[in-house]
Design a protein around this motif. Structure first.
Motif, short mmCIF file in Angstrom:
data_model
loop_
_atom_site.label_atom_id
_atom_site.label_comp_id
_atom_site.label_asym_id
_atom_site.label_seq_id
_atom_site.Cartn_x
_atom_site.Cartn_y
_atom_site.Cartn_z
N LEU A 206 0.77 -1.22 -0.07
CA LEU A 206 -0.01 -0.11 0.19
C LEU A 206 0.69 1.18 -0.05
O LEU A 206 0.26 2.39 -0.03
N GLY A 207 2.05 1.12 -0.05
CA GLY A 207 2.98 2.44 -0.15
C GLY A 207 2.94 2.97 -1.57
O GLY A 207 2.77 2.11 -2.46
N ARG A 208 3.31 3.98 -1.85
CA ARG A 208 3.62 4.51 -3.32
C ARG A 208 4.85 4.00 -3.61
O ARG A 208 5.86 3.67 -3.16
N ARG A 209 4.78 3.46 -5.13
CA ARG A 209 5.64 3.02 -5.82
C ARG A 209 6.11 3.78 -6.91
O ARG A 209 5.58 4.55 -7.49
N ASP A 210 7.45 3.95 -7.28
CA ASP A 210 8.13 4.61 -7.98
C ASP A 210 7.74 4.17 -9.45
O ASP A 210 7.63 2.95 -9.80
N GLY A 211 7.51 5.11 -10.52
CA GLY A 211 7.02 4.72 -11.77
C GLY A 211 5.48 4.70 -12.00
O GLY A 211 4.85 4.35 -11.23
#
Length: 609
Positions: free
Chosen positions: A67-72
């Motif tokens: 649920l964390g923000r992911r790069d890209g």
């Protein structure tokens, strides 16, 4: 070209103009995937003005429940000409760019390594809707229908959500259905649907809900017994006050008389707001305020009064980017040191660090108990990401048999005890916590002066150095007693398995948990601990002592939690390594892994040399 095939594992971003009605359509997108049983994590990235500037809505879809923000960005729906170039540049190679092809896209925006999908959104909307405002609003639903076809969202799920959303305005349901179908049909007829990136129904949600942290916090204060809210509007905490008012109108009304059993005051500024909180709490009402870092700055003098006069005081700090006005609509954990030692002189305050809406609910109620028990300011340290974004969380539960902890409050009968030698600031139990009285408890006994100036054990004015030292030493004793009452840290392993440790708190938890798995998959073992309260108890100290190196993950520039750990636990600074992110966006697991690996590589190289 075509991209790699992935099911329930990609990131979609919507690039819109603030004030165009896109928020409703984008929210339907995230909720539809959630209703299909797939974990999602939506982030609303918005400007600090009301209308006209760029806004983004980012949704991570993760079957593994990350649920964390992911790069890209894998799929970008770009309908804002102002940010078109940067939006296209943000797409990962092999990704998809969905744009409004009502007008031809200039060749300067071409990228050979991504897939360009043109949908004439505005043209379709103008052909079917006459009113200009409606054309803009239904354009959003048209692109929602198109992306539903492209990534295989079940159309009936979206239709059900639309019906729920407009249940009180049923005449709006058919035109929304129409716009949804127009976009869906165009995509089906014009492209090969679904794309290699698609969603597929799962049963991974269980009884979990989607909820904003601010609303959960407001409910926590209500269930925790709060009856007085005094506040001044400030992003990103305003929705706490709004939610408190909404729910108080249902839960705090006398059933017999219909009268309100609560008070809400929108003060002229933050100084007035915190002053009223102290007045309400001193008078026996559970009182609180909701603000952000800039508001805490103005409240500092009254916070010192509450600490030294020992008046219960509960503050909700939904942190944002600083200093000064800073980035009011971006997230940060930049107030940790400030709140720990707020006000001049020697002060230390209790802090709670929730990481989910459920914890916002639970800790809001617990914070009110702690403020009463310890007769002191208590801070709930939320942030914009947690407060203003929807998160998957466990259902809120409340024990109906739970009793409020009012702490050491003397009753009229207790004040009648013969030869009672009561002093407002006396420590009779050895825990540093004195007994207090509430105004009106007894007609002649229990009164005292509440003062911010130096006083003795009986609340009498005193400039004696002996009285002063006795008082501040007792306050320190009280603070140390709190170590066993604030929420204990959470360990993510039964026993230590590594010489390397990782400490995190608040919303860094989402990315940290994912980073743990990434390290495990890469063959690196890292032990982990989540701090949930301050002052730190012995488990935090023991965790640090039992590891050679401990990485402290946080969202500020100066490593404030690291500094607090060093200062309070007398840790060797070389042992604690900061992993920082302070660009206003939530930290990602990839960022955490990169910083830790970078440090470990340098350390290993130094050993070889």
């Amino acid at each position: 070209m075509s991209g790699s095939s992935r099911v329930n594992d990609f990131v979609v971003r919507f690039a819109n103009v603030n004030g165009t009605g896109s928020a409703s359509a984008n929210g339907l997108f995230a909720k539809a995937i959630f209703r299909m049983g797939i974990p999602v994590s939506p982030k609303n990235i918005f400007p600090s003005n009301i209308q006209g500037l760029p806004t983004w809505y980012e949704v991570r879809i993760s079957e593994r429940g990350y649920l964390g923000r992911r790069d890209g960005i894998d799929v970008l729906v770009g309908v804002n000409p102002q940010t078109l170039k940067q939006d296209i540049e943000s797409i990962t190679s092999g990704g998809y760019f969905i744009y409004d092809s009502s007008k031809k896209l200039h060749h300067e925006f071409d990228r050979e390594d991504i897939n360009m999908i043109g949908i004439p959104m505005m043209r379709i909307s103008m052909e079917h809707y006459e009113v200009p405002r409606h054309q803009q609003l239904f354009k959003n639903i048209i692109y929602l229908g198109a992306i539903a076809a492209l990534i295989d969202i079940e159309l009936d799920v979206i239709k059900k959500l639309i019906a729920e959303q407009f249940a009180k305005k049923e005449k709006l349901i058919p035109p929304n259905y129409k716009a949804l179908q127009l976009g869906y049909d165009f995509a089906q007829e014009s492209f090969s649907c679904p794309l290699p990136l698609r969603v597929e129904r799962r049963d991974l949600i269980g009884d979990q809900i989607l909820m904003e942290g601010n609303e959960a916090t407001a409910l926590g204060t209500l269930f925790g017994g709060a009856t007085v809210l005094t506040w001044y509007p400030i992003t990103p905490s305003t929705s706490v006050a709004k939610a408190f008012e909404t729910h108080a109108k249902k839960l705090r009304i006398d059933p017999d008389t219909g009268k309100k059993k609560y008070a809400i005051v929108q003060a002229e500024d933050e100084l007035a707001a915190i002053g009223m909180v102290l007045g309400g709490s001193w008078n026996g009402a559970r009182s609180f305020t909701a603000t952000s870092g800039a508001g805490i700055s103005l409240m500092s003098e009254f916070i010192g009064l509450a600490y030294y006069a020992e008046v219960p005081c509960f503050l909700i700090n939904v942190q944002r980017g600083g200093p000064s006005t800073g980035m009011p609509t971006r997230t940060q954990q930049g107030d940790v040191l400030f709140c720990a030692y707020a006000s001049h002189g020697d002060t230390k305050h209790l802090m709670l660090f929730p990481s989910t809406p459920t914890e916002c609910f639970e800790m809001a109620a617990e914070g009110l108990d702690l403020a009463d028990r310890f007769q002191t300011p208590v801070f709930l340290m939320s942030d914009l990401d947690l407060g203003m974004n929807e998160h998957i969380t466990a259902p809120l539960k409340w024990d109906k048999d739970r009793k409020y902890d009012r702490g050491k409050v003397l009753s009229a009968d207790q004040l009648e005890v013969p030869d009672l030698d009561w002093g407002r600031y006396k420590d009779v139990d050895g825990d540093g916590i004195p007994y207090r009285t509430i105004p009106g408890t007894h007609p002649t006994k229990g009164s005292y002066f509440t003062r911010g100036s130096s006083h003795n054990e009986y609340a009498r004015y005193s400039e004696s150095n002996v009285d002063y030292v006795i008082n501040v030493d007792r306050l320190t004793r009280k603070f140390n007693t709190a170590k066993d009452h604030v929420p204990a840290p959470e360990l993510y392993q039964k026993a230590n398995e590594s010489s390397i440790g990782m400490i995190f708190y608040g919303t860094t938890t989402y990315a940290a948990i994912e980073a743990m798995d990434l390290f495990t998959e890469a063959g690196t073992s890292i032990d982990s601990l989540r701090v949930k309260g301050f002052p730190f108890n012995h488990e935090v100290e023991s965790f640090i002592d039992s590891h050679d190196t401990v990485f402290v993950i946080e969202q500020n520039k100066d490593g404030q939690m690291r500094t607090l750990l060093i200062n309070e636990l007398q840790v060797n600074p070389a042992k604690l390594i900061s992993v920082l992110n302070y660009d206003g966006f939530p930290i990602s697991a990839q960022n955490i892994m990169s910083q830790i690996n970078g440090h470990l590589s340098i350390t290993n190289l130094m050993k070889e040399i």
